[in-house]
Design a protein around this motif. Structure first.
Motif, PDB file in Angstrom:
ATOM      1  N   UNK A 186      43.664 -35.686 -17.754  1.00  0.00           N
ATOM      2  CA  UNK A 186      44.792 -34.892 -17.289  1.00  0.00           C
ATOM      3  C   UNK A 186      45.654 -35.756 -16.368  1.00  0.00           C
ATOM      4  N   UNK A 187      46.921 -35.868 -16.674  1.00  0.00           N
ATOM      5  CA  UNK A 187      47.818 -36.735 -15.903  1.00  0.00           C
ATOM      6  C   UNK A 187      47.963 -36.227 -14.472  1.00  0.00           C
ATOM      7  N   UNK A 188      47.995 -37.162 -13.532  1.00  0.00           N
ATOM      8  CA  UNK A 188      48.068 -36.815 -12.118  1.00  0.00           C
ATOM      9  C   UNK A 188      49.318 -35.999 -11.793  1.00  0.00           C
ATOM     10  N   UNK A 189      50.389 -36.211 -12.527  1.00  0.00           N
ATOM     11  CA  UNK A 189      51.627 -35.474 -12.267  1.00  0.00           C
ATOM     12  C   UNK A 189      51.475 -33.992 -12.559  1.00  0.00           C
ATOM     13  N   UNK A 190      50.501 -33.636 -13.384  1.00  0.00           N
ATOM     14  CA  UNK A 190      50.340 -32.244 -13.794  1.00  0.00           C
ATOM     15  C   UNK A 190      49.157 -31.550 -13.122  1.00  0.00           C
ATOM     16  N   UNK A 191      48.419 -32.230 -12.246  1.00  0.00           N
ATOM     17  CA  UNK A 191      47.272 -31.605 -11.581  1.00  0.00           C
ATOM     18  C   UNK A 191      46.989 -32.298 -10.267  1.00  0.00           C
ATOM     19  N   UNK A 192      46.736 -31.505  -9.215  1.00  0.00           N
ATOM     20  CA  UNK A 192      46.386 -32.104  -7.923  1.00  0.00           C
ATOM     21  C   UNK A 192      44.903 -31.988  -7.616  1.00  0.00           C
ATOM     22  N   UNK A 193      44.126 -31.331  -8.517  1.00  0.00           N
ATOM     23  CA  UNK A 193      42.688 -31.221  -8.279  1.00  0.00           C
ATOM     24  C   UNK A 193      41.859 -31.630  -9.495  1.00  0.00           C
TER      25      UNK A 193
END
Length: 230
Positions: free
Chosen positions: A187-194
């Motif tokens: 999951x790309x970091x831009x789309x998830x903070x956890x």
């Protein structure tokens, strides 16, 4: 009686729009993709969000009749399975629950829209912190192996979803492909903070995909014919 079609967004925390707290935003947030979809659709449709955090697909199937069928929507967007995978459920077993919901919708004259489950991210890329919602033990080679195996099971479930939709002519959105990094499949970091839930940008991405790939054409066609279309 309103002739505006009803769209129900049905699922777990990814439908609720759950976001984990961050140092910059310490409070829990909910930014459901259904709200963004409503903004995009305007007055052409009414969007209702029906999500429960932590829910498994078996639990979703149990409430599908009172929370979806009894409201007679034109469409139901179904996104579930990520919690089942977290409990190591087999993709085939998860698919059986999803299949039950898809088929119940079709039998009731409701158009289901399937959504693949997004990938995961455990903060093990170079330069990233170790924080993860999955608990301790996610770092190192053992953690790398766990991530690889877990992503493979997600891919298996998503193939089952896409194969079913292709064979039955059911609309589907590949959220996994749209939000993952092509190289790592995470999951790309831009789309998830956890590493598990989406960010505002991630939920907005799903709404845009639904709007552009499903509802723009179908609602326009429905407006011409005056009925729901497959």
């Amino acid at each position: 009686m309103s002739t505006v079609p009803l769209i129900i967004c049905f699922g777990d925390s990814l439908t609720v729009g759950y976001q984990s707290p961050t140092p910059g935003s310490p409070d829990f947030r909910e930014t459901p993709y259904g709200a963004f979809l409503q903004d995009l659709l305007g007055s052409t449709a009414r969007v209702v969000v029906s999500g429960i955090c932590g829910e498994l697909t078996g639990e979703m199937a149990m409430r599908f009749r009172p929370d979806v069928l009894q409201h007679h929507p034109a469409y139901v967007v179904v996104l579930g399975g990520t919690n089942d995978l977290g409990w190591n459920a087999r993709p085939a077993d998860i698919m059986r629950n999803l299949l039950k919901m898809y088929e119940l919708a079709l039998a009731a004259g409701i158009q289901p829209v399937a959504v693949t489950v997004p990938s995961i991210r455990l903060g093990m890329e170079e330069g990233e912190g170790p924080s993860t919602p999955w608990g301790a033990g996610s770092g190192g080679m053992d953690g790398q192996g766990w991530v690889t195996e877990h992503i493979e099971r997600r891919q298996m479930l998503n193939r089952l979803i896409s194969d079913y939709c292709t064979s039955r002519g059911v609309a589907w959105i590949d959220l996994c492909a749209a939000t993952q990094e092509p190289r790592t499949m995470r999951l790309a970091a831009a789309y998830s903070n956890d590493g598990l839930h989406l960010t505002t940008e991630g939920y907005r991405k799903l709404a845009t995909l639904l709007y552009e790939q499903v509802f723009t054409v179908r609602l326009k066609r429905q407006g011409r014919t005056g009925r729901s279309t497959a």
